[in-house]
Design a protein around this motif. Structure first.
Motif, PDB file in Angstrom:
ATOM      1  N   CYS A 200       0.805  -1.228   0.000  1.00  0.00           N
ATOM      2  CA  CYS A 200       0.000   0.000   0.000  1.00  0.00           C
ATOM      3  C   CYS A 200       0.837   1.278   0.000  1.00  0.00           C
ATOM      4  O   CYS A 200       0.308   2.368   0.232  1.00  0.00           O
ATOM      5  CB  CYS A 200      -0.923   0.010   1.222  1.00  0.00           C
ATOM      6  N   VAL A 201       2.118   1.168  -0.273  1.00  0.00           N
ATOM      7  CA  VAL A 201       3.001   2.322  -0.138  1.00  0.00           C
ATOM      8  C   VAL A 201       2.630   3.466  -1.077  1.00  0.00           C
ATOM      9  O   VAL A 201       2.859   4.640  -0.756  1.00  0.00           O
ATOM     10  CB  VAL A 201       4.472   1.882  -0.362  1.00  0.00           C
ATOM     11  N   LEU A 223      10.973   3.761   2.044  1.00  0.00           N
ATOM     12  CA  LEU A 223      12.360   3.849   1.601  1.00  0.00           C
ATOM     13  C   LEU A 223      12.624   2.876   0.460  1.00  0.00           C
ATOM     14  O   LEU A 223      13.291   3.218  -0.526  1.00  0.00           O
ATOM     15  CB  LEU A 223      13.286   3.550   2.780  1.00  0.00           C
ATOM     16  N   THR A 224      12.079   1.672   0.579  1.00  0.00           N
ATOM     17  CA  THR A 224      12.253   0.672  -0.477  1.00  0.00           C
ATOM     18  C   THR A 224      11.622   1.138  -1.781  1.00  0.00           C
ATOM     19  O   THR A 224      12.145   0.873  -2.874  1.00  0.00           O
ATOM     20  CB  THR A 224      11.637  -0.667  -0.045  1.00  0.00           C
ATOM     21  N   ALA A 225      10.502   1.865  -1.673  1.00  0.00           N
ATOM     22  CA  ALA A 225       9.795   2.339  -2.863  1.00  0.00           C
ATOM     23  C   ALA A 225      10.343   3.660  -3.390  1.00  0.00           C
ATOM     24  O   ALA A 225       9.827   4.185  -4.387  1.00  0.00           O
ATOM     25  CB  ALA A 225       8.307   2.483  -2.547  1.00  0.00           C
ATOM     26  N   GLY A 226      11.332   4.223  -2.716  1.00  0.00           N
ATOM     27  CA  GLY A 226      11.906   5.484  -3.174  1.00  0.00           C
ATOM     28  C   GLY A 226      11.205   6.710  -2.665  1.00  0.00           C
ATOM     29  O   GLY A 226      11.483   7.831  -3.125  1.00  0.00           O
ATOM     30  N   ALA A 227      10.297   6.549  -1.689  1.00  0.00           N
ATOM     31  CA  ALA A 227       9.593   7.695  -1.110  1.00  0.00           C
ATOM     32  C   ALA A 227      10.329   8.157   0.142  1.00  0.00           C
ATOM     33  O   ALA A 227      10.971   7.355   0.825  1.00  0.00           O
ATOM     34  CB  ALA A 227       8.155   7.315  -0.764  1.00  0.00           C
ATOM     35  N   PRO A 228      10.248   9.433   0.490  1.00  0.00           N
ATOM     36  CA  PRO A 228      10.944   9.921   1.691  1.00  0.00           C
ATOM     37  C   PRO A 228      10.304   9.355   2.953  1.00  0.00           C
ATOM     38  O   PRO A 228       9.074   9.329   3.088  1.00  0.00           O
ATOM     39  CB  PRO A 228      10.765  11.445   1.606  1.00  0.00           C
ATOM     40  N   PRO A 229      11.108   8.890   3.910  1.00  0.00           N
ATOM     41  CA  PRO A 229      10.533   8.373   5.160  1.00  0.00           C
ATOM     42  C   PRO A 229       9.968   9.493   6.015  1.00  0.00           C
ATOM     43  O   PRO A 229      10.336  10.665   5.867  1.00  0.00           O
ATOM     44  CB  PRO A 229      11.727   7.696   5.842  1.00  0.00           C
ATOM     45  N   VAL A 264      20.649   4.040   0.677  1.00  0.00           N
ATOM     46  CA  VAL A 264      20.015   3.968   1.997  1.00  0.00           C
ATOM     47  C   VAL A 264      20.792   4.811   3.000  1.00  0.00           C
ATOM     48  O   VAL A 264      20.215   5.509   3.837  1.00  0.00           O
ATOM     49  CB  VAL A 264      19.918   2.500   2.463  1.00  0.00           C
ATOM     50  N   ARG A 265      22.112   4.761   2.914  1.00  0.00           N
ATOM     51  CA  ARG A 265      22.935   5.605   3.790  1.00  0.00           C
ATOM     52  C   ARG A 265      22.561   7.081   3.622  1.00  0.00           C
ATOM     53  O   ARG A 265      22.410   7.827   4.592  1.00  0.00           O
ATOM     54  CB  ARG A 265      24.410   5.413   3.459  1.00  0.00           C
ATOM     55  N   ARG A 266      22.458   7.490   2.361  1.00  0.00           N
ATOM     56  CA  ARG A 266      22.132   8.905   2.106  1.00  0.00           C
ATOM     57  C   ARG A 266      20.759   9.259   2.670  1.00  0.00           C
ATOM     58  O   ARG A 266      20.568  10.346   3.221  1.00  0.00           O
ATOM     59  CB  ARG A 266      22.187   9.175   0.602  1.00  0.00           C
ATOM     60  N   ALA A 267      19.807   8.340   2.540  1.00  0.00           N
ATOM     61  CA  ALA A 267      18.460   8.617   3.052  1.00  0.00           C
ATOM     62  C   ALA A 267      18.463   8.727   4.579  1.00  0.00           C
ATOM     63  O   ALA A 267      17.829   9.628   5.152  1.00  0.00           O
ATOM     64  CB  ALA A 267      17.504   7.515   2.601  1.00  0.00           C
ATOM     65  N   LEU A 268      19.181   7.821   5.247  1.00  0.00           N
ATOM     66  CA  LEU A 268      19.214   7.847   6.710  1.00  0.00           C
ATOM     67  C   LEU A 268      19.950   9.077   7.222  1.00  0.00           C
ATOM     68  O   LEU A 268      19.472   9.775   8.138  1.00  0.00           O
ATOM     69  CB  LEU A 268      19.880   6.580   7.238  1.00  0.00           C
TER      70      LEU A 268
END
Length: 723
Positions: A200-201, A223-229, A264-268
């Motif tokens: 449902c993301v 995050l897996t779908a490329g959306a901002p957490p 993922v590092r960049r997102a976190l």
């Protein structure tokens, strides 16, 4: 995947998503489906049966196969339940006679004679060395042949399955309900939320996700779908990192962080930098999980990303290179200095923390003026405190003893229980009463105002699900402290387990206590017959799965309490075995049938918790002779090996008293607040249902309720908790 999602809907809502398929003449197969469901204690609603009858036989069969598998797992009928004594509960021998026969058989066997004689010469025989002990001596087919068919009884459980909407609509509604839950979810439900969040993301999201563990699961999918957490605290980032690494998002258990891909590092790190830049004071939250932050820093390499200096500050605080004074230290400084009023004023900027510190503030206050300042601060911030916290504090204050002394039981979020002496100073009664009245007023303000409430009386004493962490998945499972009537003549417990890698022996036992919580007797593998009950026999390994049962005639049972328990005698624990669950059945006195009959199962719950002794629930005889069940959801640490009912009876009795004597906030309390606010409350006593829509609160949705009704059952009881 659509099949998995449909099964989730059935399990969580007792609705079958609108079956798709060509029109046809499916009435015969639909009736056969209904009959098969009834053998497991389920039934199609009239609307659902009518819909299925208009589909092709193939479409009905596809729905039937999927649904029967799901409901079978709900009641524990997806495995074969064998017993050691094939005629159980008939012809169960006396314990000593049985052991003597096992020794005699060992002496008659050339392979074991010498070893058995050697043991007899010492005066001690190890039962596990006897070839006829602890292993099934007949197959499942032989067991079935030895028992009559179950004769249906009026008291058998019937759980109605209703017609749902389109699969996608049902899945999204379930996702929104779980993700936006106001109370924490159990581990099994969190796994289901993970599946739903991934699906449902890209669709609608909850307006709020108040529970941080839920937010971590949703953020992983985003995050897996490329959306901002969705991040607003540094701890949100840590939980997300744990979710990505397959760890514990509640942060109660350490997570082993693996290699983190650069995106993922960049997102976190980017999310962490934004949180701290917006509110530098949130760096103080790092102290609560310093070691975990250090390990995460080794994987994220923040020094490689100078454009995010605030993220680097987080790890500097964790290493002790940067100072960030915690909010708690400021509060502690004021309390140590005797400034209770100042501490209360400071805590008004963190309403949830103020409510969690209320008891300490009140018992620390030296004057009535200070106590009044604390109460005034609580009244001021109450509208900004989460509903679950308001209810929890209200329950706590109601159970706060006027005088010190006695014992307290702490049960953590995993169900582990600990007993301690209550050495707290008392809180004055008038202060407690003033706070309780203020909290009730705040709760009532937030509750909905339904024009008409229809209530099943059996749900009134069900405790509010202020936390679902220790509540196991299954059928008929209710929150800790819930009390429900027991209306059968025969009570039968069962446990099933299947070992994963090591030989594992679970032992089902039942402890009988009097009104003073003193041991009367017990049923176990060391006491196969006692006080109107029988044990099905000890099984000592479960490579293919094993079951044990205890049968009790309630009318012949002496004592006030019956406390079933599952002991890990040897091998893997509850969280290590491939599968394990506990449950109970109720039967009429003349019903025969197999040891396990799914339509008589009233409750089945997974056994997944810490410790080596599980206490799922207790049964209590009232002054009028009627019995009720009280849900415990408790695990004791136990010993590494050889846990037995004889060795833990004192601990169980000490723990039981404060748990069953505590007054929990129940559905009754919220409904009374609604009634006081003008809601019309009517008890549903089995008569005709109203024609128009109502708000229905009960153990299950009745067939024939208006489709526009709001329905609250144990599956979505959390919806009663105000935001």
């Amino acid at each position: 995947m659509s099949q998995v999602l449909a099964e989730l809907v059935v399990r969580h809502t007792r609705r079958i998503p609108l079956p798709a398929g060509n029109a046809g003449q499916g009435s015969v197969v639909a009736r056969q489906f209904d009959a098969a469901l009834m053998s497991a204690g389920f039934k199609l609603s009239a609307e659902l049966l009518e819909h299925l009858s208009g589909l092709s036989e193939g479409a009905v069969l596809h729905t039937a196969v999927r649904t029967l598998r799901t409901v079978g797992e709900l009641v524990g009928d997806h495995v074969r339940h064998n017993v050691y004594f094939i005629d159980f509960p008939a012809n169960v021998p006396d314990t000593l006679d049985f052991w003597r026969d096992c020794i005699a058989e060992a002496l008659a066997d050339d392979r074991t004679r010498d070893r058995t004689l050697a043991q007899l010469s010492t005066g001690v025989v190890d039962l596990l060395t006897l070839p006829s002990y602890g292993r099934y001596r007949h197959g499942y087919a032989e067991l079935l042949a030895a028992h009559e068919e179950l004769i249906p009884a009026v008291g058998d459980r019937v759980t109605v399955l209703h017609l749902g909407g389109a699969v996608e609509d049902e899945v999204r509604a379930l996702y929104l309900a779980l993700a936006g839950s106001p109370s924490p979810l159990g581990d099994a439900v969190l796994l289901d939320l993970k599946v739903l969040a991934a699906h449902c993301v890209d669709g609608p999201q909850p307006d709020q996700i108040p529970v941080r563990e839920n937010r971590a699961i949703v953020n992983e999918a985003r995050l897996t779908a490329g959306a901002p957490p969705l991040l607003d605290t540094v701890t949100d980032v840590l939980r997300l990192a744990c979710a990505i690494s397959g760890g514990d998002v509640s942060l109660q258990q350490p997570t082993r962080f693996g290699a983190v891909p650069r995106p993922v590092r960049r997102a976190l790190l980017g999310g962490l930098d934004a949180v701290v830049a917006a509110a530098p004071a949130k760096l103080a939250d790092v102290h609560a999980h310093r070691e975990m932050w250090k390990r995460l820093g080794e994987r994220l390499h923040p020094h490689e990303y100078p454009r995010w200096p605030h993220a680097a500050d987080v790890f500097a605080v964790a290493r002790g290179e940067l100072t960030a004074r915690t909010f708690e230290s400021q509060v502690e400084e004021l309390l140590v200095g005797g400034d209770v009023g100042g501490a209360a004023r400071l805590l008004t900027s963190a309403p949830g923390r103020l409510f969690r510190a209320l008891d300490r503030l009140l018992r620390t206050a030296a004057t009535q003026e200070e106590r009044d300042a604390v109460v005034a601060a609580a009244e001021e911030v109450a509208p900004r405190v989460a509903g679950r916290v308001v209810l929890a504090v209200r329950e706590h204050l109601h159970n706060r003893p006027e005088r010190g002394g006695g014992q307290r039981v702490f049960v953590n979020r995993m169900g582990r229980a600990q007993i301690v002496e209550d050495e707290r100073r008392p809180v004055p009664g008038p202060v407690r009463e003033r706070l309780i009245a203020a909290l009730d007023s705040e709760i009532a303000r937030r509750l909905p105002s339904p024009a008409r409430l229809l209530v099943d009386p059996d749900i009134l004493d069900v405790a509010l699900p202020l936390s679902g962490k220790a509540t196991a998945a299954g059928l008929g499972v209710l929150p800790r402290g819930s009390v429900t009537p027991v209306d059968g003549e025969l009570l039968r417990f069962f446990v099933y387990w299947k070992e994963a890698e090591r030989t594992t022996d679970f032992d089902l036992s039942a402890l009988l206590l009097n009104s003073r919580y003193e041991t009367v007797s017990w049923l176990s593998y060391t006491a196969l017959r006692a006080l109107g009950g029988e044990h099905s026999g000890d099984i000592t390994s479960a490579p293919e799965g094993a079951s044990e049962f205890i049968n009790l005639r309630l009318g012949a049972t002496r004592g006030t309490f019956v406390v079933p328990q599952v002991n890990v005698y040897a091998g893997e624990g509850f969280e290590e075995v491939e599968e394990s669950f506990f449950g109970f059945m109720l039967r009429d006195g003349e019903q025969r049938g197999r040891p396990f009959e799914p339509r008589t199962v009233r409750m089945k719950s997974d056994l997944r918790g810490p410790g080596r002794v599980a206490l799922p629930l207790a049964f209590r005889r009232g002054p009028d002779g009627t019995w009720t069940a009280t849900w415990l959801h408790v695990y004791l640490r136990g010993a590494p090996h050889a846990n037995r009912v004889e060795s833990n009876q004192v601990t169980v009795a000490q723990l039981l008293r404060p748990v069953v004597e505590r007054e929990y906030l129940t559905v009754r309390h919220l409904l009374d607040l609604m009634a006081a606010d003008g809601a019309q409350v009517t008890c549903q006593d089995g008569g005709a249902l109203p024609e128009g829509p109502v708000t229905y609160v009960g153990l299950q949705r009745p067939d024939g309720l208006h489709p526009d009704s709001v329905v609250i059952t144990p599956e979505n009881l959390r919806d009663l908790i105000p935001a």
